[in-house]
Design a protein around this motif. Structure first.
Motif, PDB file in Angstrom:
ATOM      1  N   ILE A   1       0.827  -1.205   0.000  1.00 17.86           N
ATOM      2  CA  ILE A   1       0.000   0.000   0.000  1.00 17.86           C
ATOM      3  C   ILE A   1       0.863   1.257   0.000  1.00 17.86           C
ATOM      4  N   ALA A   2       1.920   1.251   0.793  1.00 12.18           N
ATOM      5  CA  ALA A   2       2.810   2.420   0.861  1.00 12.18           C
ATOM      6  C   ALA A   2       3.442   2.695  -0.501  1.00 12.18           C
ATOM      7  N   ARG A   3       3.771   1.638  -1.222  1.00 13.97           N
ATOM      8  CA  ARG A   3       4.426   1.788  -2.524  1.00 13.97           C
ATOM      9  C   ARG A   3       3.514   2.436  -3.555  1.00 13.97           C
ATOM     10  N   HIS A   4       2.198   2.262  -3.416  1.00 13.78           N
ATOM     11  CA  HIS A   4       1.253   2.782  -4.410  1.00 13.78           C
ATOM     12  C   HIS A   4       0.427   3.974  -3.915  1.00 13.78           C
ATOM     13  N   ALA A   5       0.616   4.345  -2.656  1.00 16.47           N
ATOM     14  CA  ALA A   5      -0.245   5.380  -2.054  1.00 16.47           C
ATOM     15  C   ALA A   5      -0.213   6.703  -2.811  1.00 16.47           C
ATOM     16  N   ASP A   6       0.935   7.082  -3.337  1.00  9.73           N
ATOM     17  CA  ASP A   6       1.072   8.386  -4.001  1.00  9.73           C
ATOM     18  C   ASP A   6       1.109   8.274  -5.516  1.00  9.73           C
ATOM     19  N   ALA A   7       0.611   7.191  -6.044  1.00  5.39           N
ATOM     20  CA  ALA A   7       0.606   7.002  -7.494  1.00  5.39           C
ATOM     21  C   ALA A   7      -0.194   8.108  -8.178  1.00  5.39           C
ATOM     22  N   GLU A   8       0.301   8.587  -9.291  1.00 10.78           N
ATOM     23  CA  GLU A   8      -0.387   9.663 -10.010  1.00 10.78           C
ATOM     24  C   GLU A   8      -1.710   9.193 -10.605  1.00 10.78           C
ATOM     25  N   GLU A   9      -1.758   7.941 -11.042  1.00 12.62           N
ATOM     26  CA  GLU A   9      -2.977   7.402 -11.644  1.00 12.62           C
ATOM     27  C   GLU A   9      -3.523   6.283 -10.756  1.00 12.62           C
TER      28      GLU A   9
END
Length: 204
Positions: free
Chosen positions: A76-84
């Motif tokens: 979850i941490a790895r994808h939390a700030d994903a632009e899309e």
């Protein structure tokens, strides 16, 4: 005589080795039909050694799922700030479902469902991991709704729960060597995509 020093790294390595072998046996033979002696033989240690690392067989079974929590938190941490958000959601779900092609995948899910009725501590472990995943997915879903890429009629938390149920289904219907990821992604995209983009008009 000096006390024997405990090497934390060796302890962690041995615990992991025991947990992996136990998981393999539980998934193929079942929890009840797998004895601690079976696990000890598979690892190549005495039965008493298993109890050095785990209090009992139930604790060993829980350990298999306790490993999921830090993995879920990192995912979850790895994808939390994903632009899309939508591609990020697909990546998270694909990562969760990647082991469904493992020959023992469905067996382990069945054993988990059997064991949760008898082990409140196991329920707590599984629920904590589910809460982390629900929170992370719900945040991505909310952002996708805000961006107009996810159907605004969906509730983020309920949708996050359903998405996890879809992942669970890939394990319950697993076939050795068969990857469910294409169908998983197709199903999820159909669920998330705004109805107007699907070419469907809302009904009164």
């Amino acid at each position: 005589m000096a006390a024997r020093r405990v090497d934390p790294e060796r302890v962690a390595w041995k615990r992991e080795q025991i947990t992996v072998e136990a998981g393999r046996l539980f998934s193929t033979q079942g929890y009840e039909r797998t004895s601690v002696a079976d696990i000890a033989r598979a690892v190549g240690v005495r039965q008493a050694s298993i109890f050095y690392y785990f209090t009992d067989k139930a604790a060993l079974f829980r350990a298999i799922f306790e490993r999921d929590l830090p993995v879920a938190e990192a995912l979850i941490a790895r994808h939390a700030d994903a632009e899309e958000p939508v591609p990020a959601i697909l990546d998270v779900l694909s990562e969760l479902a990647k082991d469904a092609a493992d020959p023992g995948a469905s067996g382990m899910v069945v054993e988990l469902l059997r064991r949760v009725e008898h082990d409140p501590a196991l329920i707590a472990v599984v629920m904590r991991t589910a809460e982390v995943l629900t929170g992370g997915l719900a945040a991505l879903i909310a952002r996708g709704i805000s961006d107009g890429d996810i159907d605004a009629a969906l509730d983020p938390v309920e949708t996050a729960t359903w998405l996890q149920a879809i992942v669970d289904a890939t394990y319950l219907n697993a076939r050795p060597g068969y990857s469910p990821l294409p169908e998983l992604q197709r199903t999820v995209l159909g669920y998330l995509t705004p109805r107007t983009q699907q070419g469907a008009e809302p009904h009164d």
